[in-house]
Enzyme design. Structure first.
Site, PDB file in Angstrom:
ATOM      1  N   GLU A 165       0.804  -1.232   0.000  1.00 13.49           N
ATOM      2  CA  GLU A 165       0.000   0.000   0.000  1.00 13.49           C
ATOM      3  C   GLU A 165       0.835   1.279   0.000  1.00 13.49           C
ATOM      4  OE1 GLU A 165      -3.436  -2.362  -0.074  1.00 13.49           O
ATOM      5  OE2 GLU A 165      -1.556  -2.736   0.940  1.00 13.49           O
ATOM      6  N   TYR A 167       3.398   2.020   2.001  1.00 16.44           N
ATOM      7  CA  TYR A 167       3.948   2.405   3.295  1.00 16.44           C
ATOM      8  C   TYR A 167       5.474   2.197   3.328  1.00 16.44           C
ATOM      9  CZ  TYR A 167      -0.825   2.871   5.095  1.00 16.44           C
ATOM     10  OH  TYR A 167      -2.120   3.272   5.314  1.00 16.44           O
ATOM     11  N   ARG A 215       2.561  -8.861   4.235  1.00 18.19           N
ATOM     12  CA  ARG A 215       1.635  -8.219   3.284  1.00 18.19           C
ATOM     13  C   ARG A 215       2.459  -7.652   2.137  1.00 18.19           C
ATOM     14  NH1 ARG A 215      -3.234  -5.410   4.559  1.00 18.19           N
ATOM     15  NH2 ARG A 215      -4.159  -4.579   2.653  1.00 18.19           N
ATOM     16  N   HIS A 253      -1.494   3.917  -1.833  1.00 15.42           N
ATOM     17  CA  HIS A 253      -2.567   4.856  -1.499  1.00 15.42           C
ATOM     18  C   HIS A 253      -2.600   6.055  -2.454  1.00 15.42           C
ATOM     19  CE1 HIS A 253      -4.214   2.855   1.882  1.00 15.42           C
ATOM     20  NE2 HIS A 253      -3.167   2.999   2.676  1.00 15.42           N
ATOM     21  N   GLN A 340     -18.412   5.022   2.985  1.00 10.12           N
ATOM     22  CA  GLN A 340     -18.950   6.198   3.658  1.00 10.12           C
ATOM     23  C   GLN A 340     -18.705   6.217   5.162  1.00 10.12           C
ATOM     24  OE1 GLN A 340     -22.865   6.235   0.963  1.00 10.12           O
ATOM     25  NE2 GLN A 340     -22.897   7.842   2.466  1.00 10.12           N
TER      26      GLN A 340
END
Length: 673
Positions: A165, A167, A215, A253, A340
């Site tokens: 992601e 990081y 991961r 991201h 949401q």
């Protein structure tokens, strides 16, 4: 006989056996930061009771500089260990297993002390990172190891090392962010040294009988990302270093490709994980947009992975696995991937929850207990507010009757599900229908509730929703002027259209008008639309030709009165997707316009307070999406007769199609009746 033989098969890890192939993936909920450890424990224990084999916590920082934001949770002290022991004990009492994710944010950390491989600023953070030296790298590795050993001491069954992601660890792996020339940079052998060393040292510190999940970013979706050959090389090295399982990460991201929103096809990236199968000898987990037992079973049966990771589906329904075991998948409250109440809340600094299940993360606060006295309750309106009220009230033992003038349940959800990219709303409506039938709620559809019909009930709940706001534009009564309701119900629309109103409904209607066949239900088409290709062919999986969407089927102009960028107020984590989609489809978006008049030729607009530059925008149709007002006529009539009632949802506040607020309000009301 189970319908899900692959999904429900045990997985032997050598020193421990997982009872099925379901991982509840990591989610940062904000619960740990509340420091209410009973609340944290109950969140995870509730999911353990629901039958999931293994859970992963939200990311715990290995040190202060690695926290996603200042004050992010981690295991820094003996008291932290004791607090986390409350969580792990509760999970183990519920026959569950839980791993702690160690997440170092690197340049994504939202603070001035962030560090990275090189001083390359992230486009999603205002803080440039400091390039760490050799001693600094050694400290970070040591802190990962310390976090893992503390996790073991706190009773966790394992850890997940967050290497995807975008990081910290990911930042060392790719030339996009690693500009170093020392032994931590340059060729790939050097760049992958950090994750391999972290896993190797953790394994040495925790011993053989402790789960280590790594991961791994299978497809970065950024320029200069990893090649798939490098992904395989890293996977093998991580296995050799002592990892128990490899989990899949998809996209950084900062990538401008959606990966988990509702418009992403189901199991959109399982093909990427499948490419790794056979290259390593440890179990491989796949993830992203797997939200039903049937999809999960299909993924495993297709040989895409040994295990599936589902995160947000366990917000929507903590009993996901138990219901699959019972062959009652139709009763699983569906994750619609709306973002949401989960990701939008997380990135807004609020506690996460779930649009479909407002009890998620509020297990100790929003308690639905049997009623001390069974009442007769009338609910007027079968939209999300009314349905959530009815179901919660029935769960508590009340006798509930639903009135609705329509012939089916769902209210404006039945409009939302017509929008390309919102196909998951079909499943939500289907689930409501199943749940209402199971709850033995009386349905009085095709019936307009009256004051007389409601007088005999102990409690009356008005959830009559909204009606379109009158924009008061000269010429709006012309035959070529349609409401969004007309359009989403199938009215004939010409080839050149002006949409009035650039809120959520205006964007949805514009997507409906420009889209032919929805790419959300056609994975090859969706990948082509967003410019995703095989990472074996292109680094990072970005197609060199870029996004290639189908041509729009109409010419649409989207207008709004507010003098701001259209779509600025859309969802925090999904608004950019809607804006990008319309841009790819050639939609013209204009803010700060005055609507002068509609004529048979089109609509006249002007700009500014002085109403300057009058301009005709020629079109075949004008579609009104100019907001809503509450439908309160029945509530007003009841009040006039002195009959008390509860007004909720759109009838209470005429926000846009906000199912999150409606369901939350209905559930909370019913918990108190």
């Amino acid at each position: 006989m189970t319908k899900y033989p692959h999904l429900l098969a045990p997985l032997d890890l050598g020193f421990v056996t997982l009872k099925n192939r379901v991982l509840m993936g990591s989610m940062h909920t904000g619960l740990e930061e509340t420091k209410d450890w009973n609340r944290v424990a109950e969140f995870y224990a509730t999911r353990a009771r629901g039958g999931v084999a293994l859970m992963v916590t939200g990311g715990m920082a290995p040190n202060k500089e690695g926290g996603v934001f200042p004050g992010a949770a981690g295991l820094f002290t003996d008291q932290d260990i004791a607090n986390h022991r409350i969580v792990t004990d509760r999970v183990h009492e519920a026959d569950g297993k839980i791993a702690m994710q160690i997440l170092h944010a690197g340049r994504y950390a939202y603070g001035p002390d962030c560090v990275s491989a090189s001083a390359v600023k992230s486009p999603i953070s205002p803080f440039p990172p400091k390039e760490i030296d050799e001693d600094g790298i050694e400290k970070q590795i040591s802190d990962f190891v310390t976090a893992a050993t503390r996790a073991k001491e706190a009773g966790y069954d394992g850890v997940e090392v967050m290497g995807s992601e975008g990081y910290f660890i990911n930042q060392f792996l790719v030339l996009h962010t690693n500009k170093r020339t020392d032994r931590w940079g340059g060729d790939y052998e050097n760049r992958m040294r950090l994750p391999v060393e972290i896993v190797r040292r953790i394994r040495k510190a925790v011993g053989p009988d402790f789960i280590i999940i790594y991961r791994l970013s299978m497809i970065d979706l950024i320029p200069n990302g990893s090649s798939f050959e490098e992904v395989i090389q890293l996977a093998k090295a991580v296995e050799a270093a002592g990892a128990t399982i490899i989990n899949t990460g998809i996209g950084w991201h900062e990538a401008r490709i959606p990966t988990i929103a509702t418009s992403v096809p189901r199991r959109a990236f399982s093909w990427v994980t499948k490419k790794l199968m056979g290259h390593v000898n440890i179990p491989v987990i796949t993830s992203n947009r797997i939200n039903t037992p049937d999809v999960a079973e299909e993924v495993l049966a297709d040989g895409c992975a040994d295990m599936v990771s589902m995160a947000r589906p366990f917000l929507a329904d903590p009993n996901f696995v138990a219901k699959a075991v019972a062959n009652r998948a139709e009763t699983i409250a569906p994750c619609i991937a709306c973002n949401q109440a989960c990701l939008d809340h997380t990135f807004g600094g609020k506690l996460s929850s779930c649009l479909v299940n407002p009890r998620a993360c509020f297990e100790t606060e929003l308690v639905v207990a049997p009623a001390s006295e069974a009442k007769t309750i009338a609910v007027v309106g079968a939209g999300p507010a009314g349905l959530s009220t009815a179901l919660t009230a029935a769960e508590r033992g009340h006798k509930v009757t639903i009135f609705d003038r329509s012939d089916r349940l769902g209210g404006q959800l039945n409009l939302a599900k017509q929008v390309p990219g919102k196909e998951e709303f079909h499943g939500l409506v289907d689930w409501f229908e199943t749940a209402v039938a199971d709850a033995e709620i009386e349905l009085r559809l095709n019936e307009t509730a009256t004051v007389d019909a409601l007088q005999s009930f102990d409690e009356v709940v008005i959830a009559t929703g909204v009606v379109p706001r009158d924009p008061e534009i000269e010429g709006q009564d012309l035959p070529q002027v349609l409401s969004y309701i007309d359009v989403l119900r199938g009215a004939d629309v010409g080839k050149k259209v002006v949409v009035i109103g650039a809120g959520g409904i205006g964007f949805d209607v514009s997507e409906f008008l420009v889209t032919g066949d929805s790419p959300t239900v056609n994975l090859p088409e969706w990948l082509r639309e967003w410019g995703v290709t095989d990472p074996s062919d292109q680094r990072g999986g970005l197609a060199p030709e870029g996004p290639q969407p189908d041509a729009p089927i109409r010419d649409v102009t989207l207008l709004q009165r507010k003098a701001e960028k259209p779509g600025r107020r859309l969802g925090k984590t999904t608004g950019w997707i809607h804006r990008a989609t319309l841009q790819m489809k050639g939609v013209t978006m204009k803010g700060g316009v005055n609507y002068e008049r509609i004529t048979p030729e089109g609509i006249w607009v002007s700009t500014g307070e002085a109403r300057e530059n009058p301009t005709l925008i020629p079109c075949d149709n004008v579609v009104l999406c100019a907001g809503q007002v509450s439908e309160r006529s029945l509530a007003d009539a009841l009040e006039a007769e002195g009959i008390p009632c509860h007004v909720i949802g759109g009838a209470d506040v005429a926000a846009e199609l906000d199912a999150k607020r409606a369901i939350d309000q209905g559930t909370r009301l019913a918990a108190t009746l």
